[in-house]
Design an enzyme around this catalytic site. Structure first.
Site, PDB file in Angstrom:
ATOM      1  N   ASP A   1      28.815   4.816   0.718  1.00  0.00           N
ATOM      2  CA  ASP A   1      27.589   4.137   1.100  1.00  0.00           C
ATOM      3  C   ASP A   1      26.541   3.711  -0.279  1.00  0.00           C
ATOM      4  OD1 ASP A   1      27.047   7.033   0.854  1.00  0.00           O
ATOM      5  OD2 ASP A   1      26.741   7.116   3.235  1.00  0.00           O
TER       6      ASP A   1
ATOM      7  N   ASN B   1      22.019  15.158  11.750  1.00  0.00           N
ATOM      8  CA  ASN B   1      22.161  14.685  13.117  1.00  0.00           C
ATOM      9  C   ASN B   1      23.603  14.001  13.442  1.00  0.00           C
ATOM     10  OD1 ASN B   1      22.815  12.259  11.398  1.00  0.00           O
ATOM     11  ND2 ASN B   1      20.708  10.883  12.167  1.00  0.00           N
TER      12      ASN B   1
ATOM     13  N   HIS C   1      25.793  12.411  11.443  1.00  0.00           N
ATOM     14  CA  HIS C   1      26.107  11.179  10.945  1.00  0.00           C
ATOM     15  C   HIS C   1      27.270  11.316   9.609  1.00  0.00           C
ATOM     16  CE1 HIS C   1      22.722  10.766   7.636  1.00  0.00           C
ATOM     17  NE2 HIS C   1      23.777  11.247   6.773  1.00  0.00           N
TER      18      HIS C   1
ATOM     19  N   GLU D   1      24.755   6.290  11.528  1.00  0.00           N
ATOM     20  CA  GLU D   1      23.886   7.077  12.397  1.00  0.00           C
ATOM     21  C   GLU D   1      24.441   6.811  13.876  1.00  0.00           C
ATOM     22  OE1 GLU D   1      21.736   8.766  10.980  1.00  0.00           O
ATOM     23  OE2 GLU D   1      20.571   7.604   9.617  1.00  0.00           O
TER      24      GLU D   1
END
Ligand code: GLP
Length: 240
Positions: free
Chosen positions: A67, A135, A137, A142
């Site tokens: 990413d 979280n 991811h 996400e």
């Protein structure tokens, strides 16, 4: 899913480095899917030390990253392109022309996603290294990301912006948008290596271990991979 629990971050990094080094020695033209973040830093240090001391060569290796922030040029010190050079590529004998990452300043964002999918198709990864967001991811996928996603543009979750703010002078400098390899593309790697350390990953790790695959927890897609190894330190495993 093969789970390896380690004592601490050093042991986690050691175990992860053994897997990558073995792969590169057995297959000198391996394609490595690489990740950024604090988690793989210990692993990258060990790859560099091993390269210097034992000569493991990356001359024929290709590296494909997960990413990149949108809006940051590859020379920007917070870009993931810069991170990879500073923490790994500048210290091993990899050819920079064989390293790939999304272009954070591409003018046509949609075309950039398509270009990157083309690269992923051309160079099937032998292994994909992953960190874990607090979280749940993976890469910048996400919660709520479709399991069949390919390279796409994401708006970062507030929790991710907060988590990553520690690396910027001020939270206002953290880009809100990024390119990410999609979940479907991550799953196409022959082998997956997920690393998680520290207390702030313990909740996500617990949800991952006790749950079922759900788009609400992107990392849970890894249950469906036939060769996935997860390496945890004691803190990340503390809620299991
Ligand atoms: C970031 C990256 C991920 C990384 C994760 C964990 O947002 N996009 O690829 O794995 O968050 O980061 P860290 O290793 O710093 O905890």
């Amino acid at each position: 899913m093969n789970i390896i629990k380690t004592e601490d971050y050093d042991e986690l990094s050691e175990k992860a480095s053994e897997i990558i080094i073995k792969l590169v020695r057995n297959k000198p033209d391996a394609v490595l899917g690489l990740a950024t973040g604090s988690t793989p830093l210990g692993l990258y240090k060990r790859l560099v030390t091993d390269h210097k001391e034992h000569g493991t060569s990356y001359k024929k290796v290709r590296a494909v990253n997960l990413d990149e922030y949108i809006g940051l040029d590859k020379a920007h010190t917070q870009s993931y392109a810069y991170f990879m050079r500073k923490n790994l590529f500048d210290h091993i004998d990899i050819n920079l022309n064989n390293t790939y990452i999304e272009n954070g300043t591409a003018t046509d964002e949609q075309a950039e996603c398509e270009r990157y999918d083309g690269i992923l198709g051309r160079f099937p990864r032998d292994i994909q290294l992953l960190g874990l967001g607090s979280n749940g991811h993976i890469a910048f996928n996400e919660p709520g990301t479709k399991f069949d996603s390919t390279t796409h543009i994401v708006t970062l979750a507030d929790s991710t912006v907060k988590d990553n703010a520690r690396l910027f002078k001020d939270i206002s400098e953290v880009p809100r948008k990024a390119y990410t390899m999609g979940l479907k593309s991550i799953m196409q790697a022959k082998k997956i290596l997920l690393l998680a350390n520290g207390l702030n990953k313990a909740d996500a790790v617990a949800k991952l271990m006790y749950g079922k695959p759900t788009e609400e927890l992107p990392a849970s897609i890894l249950y469906n991979h036939k060769d996935c190894t997860v390496i945890l330190d004691q803190e990340a495993a503390s809620k299991l």
